[in-house]
Design an enzyme around this catalytic site. Structure first.
Site, PDB file in Angstrom:
ATOM      1  CD  GLU A   1     -10.271 -28.301   5.100  1.00 15.37           C
ATOM      2  OE1 GLU A   1     -11.105 -28.857   4.358  1.00 15.37           O
ATOM      3  OE2 GLU A   1     -10.587 -27.436   5.940  1.00 15.37           O
TER       4      GLU A   1
ATOM      5  CB  SER B   1      16.686  32.473   0.160  1.00 14.43           C
ATOM      6  OG  SER B   1      16.111  33.680   0.633  1.00 14.43           O
TER       7      SER B   1
END
Length: 812
Positions: free
Chosen positions: A91, A468
């Protein structure tokens, strides 16, 4: 001629000077005009990136990152030199030499574009790209170009080169929702930034020029060409040598889509954290860089994930093979592209998709996504009896060809060594939640088999019948109202007449057998429904509901009839686990929570939990009263050091220490000789719990605990239906609980809560529950509250029954 030359030169010089002055004036006017639209110096200095929400365990391990943009902020120092060199080569090679605008680069780009006849070179510097991405839009207008120039100038004055380069590498867009170089490394290669090799670094550096074109996932060929350019520039600039560049250029493009990396798999917790953050700080909080530190223990969470998945797969296998997930046509000759074929199928939980390559008599060769070819031997296939109607199973398979054919798409459980077992996606679901009973902090939570195929969180959203598993709360109410563990009740058929519009109710025990006179302890150990109904009838429904609400259950959710004894209220697994925490911690109610603290993007704590903690020494009912308003010292289980507790930080006592101790001892018997005896495989004596199975086994549970850990497991179908013949809590949920607790309790010494004052141990007759002499060889020890002692047996006959609680109706 000399005079004319001087005049021409003067004219040119004057023209250039005039043009320069006019240009400078125009630039100054442009600056004055555009200045209000430029970011202020404070905005430059206080850049706020859109950083995703991050969720962590209490130990700091990453659970998830959530947000529209994938971004992992890194400092300049954290970026490897290799990556910096790749971006400079790709770049802006003169970045550290120019002052934001590279005039030499501009001239070079113009010349190259003129010679080539097309726009092939750009002149944007790294500073200009950072300015554009951070503060401006991407419009290709003169106005935006001027704004970019002015912001670039400001940035070069306000920031160092290192700061600008670091900002650039954090804001640049790469595609795949990835912003910043660290997120790109994760998105393309599934690696942290410091693990990239030369080829991978060059690939990533080549993307920002045109993210849509050079995306290595979208177009590997173009990305490979762009990588070659970056490698050549790195070699020309002396960042790498020729041999390294050549080797990297020959590497095949390995990029593919990767989900965000995480250290601990807890997606249900991550979603809970996201919703909580939105509720507290608004919808934009997901991109504001918040960090949520949960109470999740990474090791226990991994154990919970594994336990739920193995338990559901084992249940599913018991109910037969439903066939392959699909089929693909493979060529008769040549090597198929298995990667493309299998890519259409996603991994689900711990099940990986695979394509059958070949079938032998007693084995199968399959290609597994990510792992490659694996071998499935007969022990991983022979379970697959075909599922038939009405939960029946077909005959035992005799060879692999009866099950699979070349090209079948299957799911397998595989390891890295190339071994696998045939599996299938379970139809049933499960939930597991574990919490610390001393403060309510959730240490593990699994809301289902796989979050990404079904986001329904059964821990917090599924309101099911505890069955239960509800009985301990009822029996605790019974102990509070005159019953003892030795109270004898009749385990025999009971018929409750309807009211004219309903049929008579004839409840049964799960085994459809009756035990006759049964002590309360044995009724809990063996989960006797008929005894529980008689207990509720004796103490009264309003009394029971009022007492049971102390455990955190909403009274409005409880049916006001005798079915309550069988656990017919609706509750989430988290509700049930919180209720059991009262028994585990000695009688205190704690509120479950899963977030310890929230930090903003700067690391400041903006919220932290303030849970009520169990503090026995603070409890006046235990005979140790503190002075009013005086902070009390209690051990902080998170930080391991004494912390002052104010009265509002102390968990309230909701049942007596004596009641909690007796109930825990009775539930320890459930493990020792009752419906939970499979848990004896853990080889510990400090565990207690209770199974739960509803009518037709539509919901199955196991709720168990030690003094410092409570875990609840639920198994069932989202669309309620029976789990099948013989399936109950001890067979479906309990194995998952055991698998989890085996890892959770590894290396943890046994801990027993000391017996509180106000309890006595006496010998009783196992048949009648009455007191017997210490010399009676048939007597068994039993624990009683000093305020509720049984009657003594007749010295001659030993036939006198215990004095049960006052009741207008017989219960024996």
């Amino acid at each position: 001629m000399k005079w004319n030359y001087i005049r021409v030169l003067a004219a040119v010089t004057g023209s250039v000077t005039l043009i320069t002055l006019l240009g400078a004036y125009a630039l100054a006017c442009s600056y004055v005009y555009l200045a209000p639209s430029l970011p202020a110096l404070d905005a430059l200095r206080n850049v706020e990136l859109q950083v995703p929400l991050r969720v962590y365990t209490r130990g700091g391990a990453l659970i998830a990152q959530i947000g529209e943009q994938r971004r992992i902020p890194v400092s300049y120092e954290q970026i490897p030199e290799l990556v910096k060199h790749a971006f400079l080569a790709a770049e802006d090679e003169r970045f550290f030499e120019h002052h934001g605008i590279d005039y030499f680069g501009v001239v070079r780009a113009v010349l190259i574009d003129v010679v080539s006849g097309e726009k092939t070179q750009g002149a944007s510097t790294i500073t200009m790209q950072a300015a554009r991405n951070m503060f401006l839009n991407l419009d290709k207008t003169v106005r935006r170009k001027l704004q970019e120039t002015f912001v670039t100038y400001r940035m070069e004055r306000e920031f160092t080169k290192q700061e600008i380069f670091g900002l650039y590498l954090n804001v640049i867009f790469f595609g795949q929702r990835a912003y910043g170089v660290a997120a790109a490394a994760e998105a393309f290669f599934g690696k942290p930034l410091d693990k990239l090799d030369v080829a991978e670094a060059a690939t990533i550096a080549g993307v920002p020029k045109a993210p849509s074109r050079y995306n290595p996932i979208v177009d590997p060929e173009l990305a490979t060409q762009r990588r070659g350019y970056v490698l050549r520039r790195m070699r020309e600039l002396g960042f790498i040598d020729a041999a390294t560049a050549e080797a990297a250029n020959k590497e095949p493009m390995q990029a593919r889509a990767h989900a965000p990396l995480f250290d601990v798999e807890a997606p249900y917790v991550a979603e809970m954290a996201r919703l909580e953050l939105r509720q507290r700080f608004g919808a934009n909080a997901e991109s504001a860089g918040y960090k949520v530190y949960t109470t999740i223990d990474g090791r226990l969470q991994a154990a919970a994930n594994r336990a739920v998945r193995i338990g559901l797969i084992e249940y599913d296998r018991r109910h037969g093979w439903r066939g392959p997930a699909g089929h693909v046509d493979l060529p008769a000759h040549g090597e198929p592209d298995f990667d493309d074929l299998v890519d259409e199928y996603a991994s689900i939980g711990n099940l990986a998709p695979a394509i059958v390559e070949s079938v032998a008599a007693k084995s199968v060769r399959a290609y597994v996504k990510i792992l490659g070819s694996v071998q499935i031997e007969w022990d991983g296939l022979s379970w697959a009896r075909k599922a038939a109607r009405n939960d029946a199973l077909g005959p035992v398979p005799q060879n692999a060809g009866q099950l699979l054919a070349r090209g079948d798409v299957i799911y397998v459980v595989a390891d890295d060594a190339g071994h696998a077992q045939l599996g299938q996606i379970p139809e049933a679901q499960s939930a597991l939640v574990a919490l610390d009973p001393n403060d309510g902090s959730i240490v593990a939570l699994v809301g289902g088999f796989d979050y990404f195929t079904n986001k329904y969180n059964r821990v917090t959203q599924a309101r099911r019948l505890p069955g239960s598993g509800f009985k301990p709360f009822l029996y605790s109410a019974a102990l509070e109202n005159g019953f003892t563990p030795a109270t004898t009740l009749l385990d025999a058929p009971i018929v409750l007449e309807g009211n004219g519009t309903e049929e008579a109710w004839r409840p049964e025990n799960s085994a459809r057998a009756f035990g006759g006179p049964t002590r309360l302890r044995d009724a809990l150990v063996h989960s006797r429904n008929l005894v529980s109904i008689r207990v509720l009838k004796a103490i009264g429904i309003p009394t029971a509901i009022d007492y049971i609400s102390r455990f955190g259950f909403d009274p409005r959710s409880m049916p006001h009839d005798l079915t309550l004894a069988l656990g017919t209220l609706e509750a989430t697994p988290l509700d049930v686990a919180a209720g059991y925490a009262v028994f585990a911690n000695g009688g205190y109610r704690v509120a479950p929570f899963f977030i310890d603290r929230i930090e903003d993007a700067s690391g400041q704590v903006v919220w932290h939990a303030m849970p009520r903690r169990v503090c026995p020494q603070c409890d006046s009912s235990d005979g140790d009263t503190a002075a009013a308003g005086t902070p009390l010292q209690v051990s902080d289980t998170t930080h391991g050091e004494p912390q002052p507790l104010k009265p509002e930080e102390i968990a309230p006592r909701v049942i007596s220490a004596q009641n909690a101790y007796v109930m825990t001892d009775m539930m320890a018997d459930v493990i020792r000789r009752g419906t939970g005896r499979r848990a004896l495989a853990l080889g510990r004596s400090d565990i207690a719990g209770k199974t739960g199975t509803t009518n037709e086994a539509k919901d199955t549970w196991f709720n168990g605990f030690t003094p410092n850990l409570v875990a609840t497991v639920w198994v069932g179908f989202d669309q309620e239906r029976p789990l099948g013949e013989g399936e109950e809590g001890s067979r479906t949920a309990l194995p998952i609980w055991i698998q989890f607790m085996r890892e959770a309790l590894k290396g943890v010494p046994e801990q027993h809560r000391p017996m509180p004052e106000g309890l006595v141990t006496l010998r009783i007759s196992p048949d009648t529950g009455t007191l017997v002499s210490a010399e009676n060889p048939d007597g068994v020890p039993e624990i009683f509250m000093a305020s509720h002692l049984p009657a003594a047996a007749d010295a001659d006959s030993g036939s006198q029954g215990p004095q049960g609680p006052a009741s207008s109706e017989p219960i024996f």
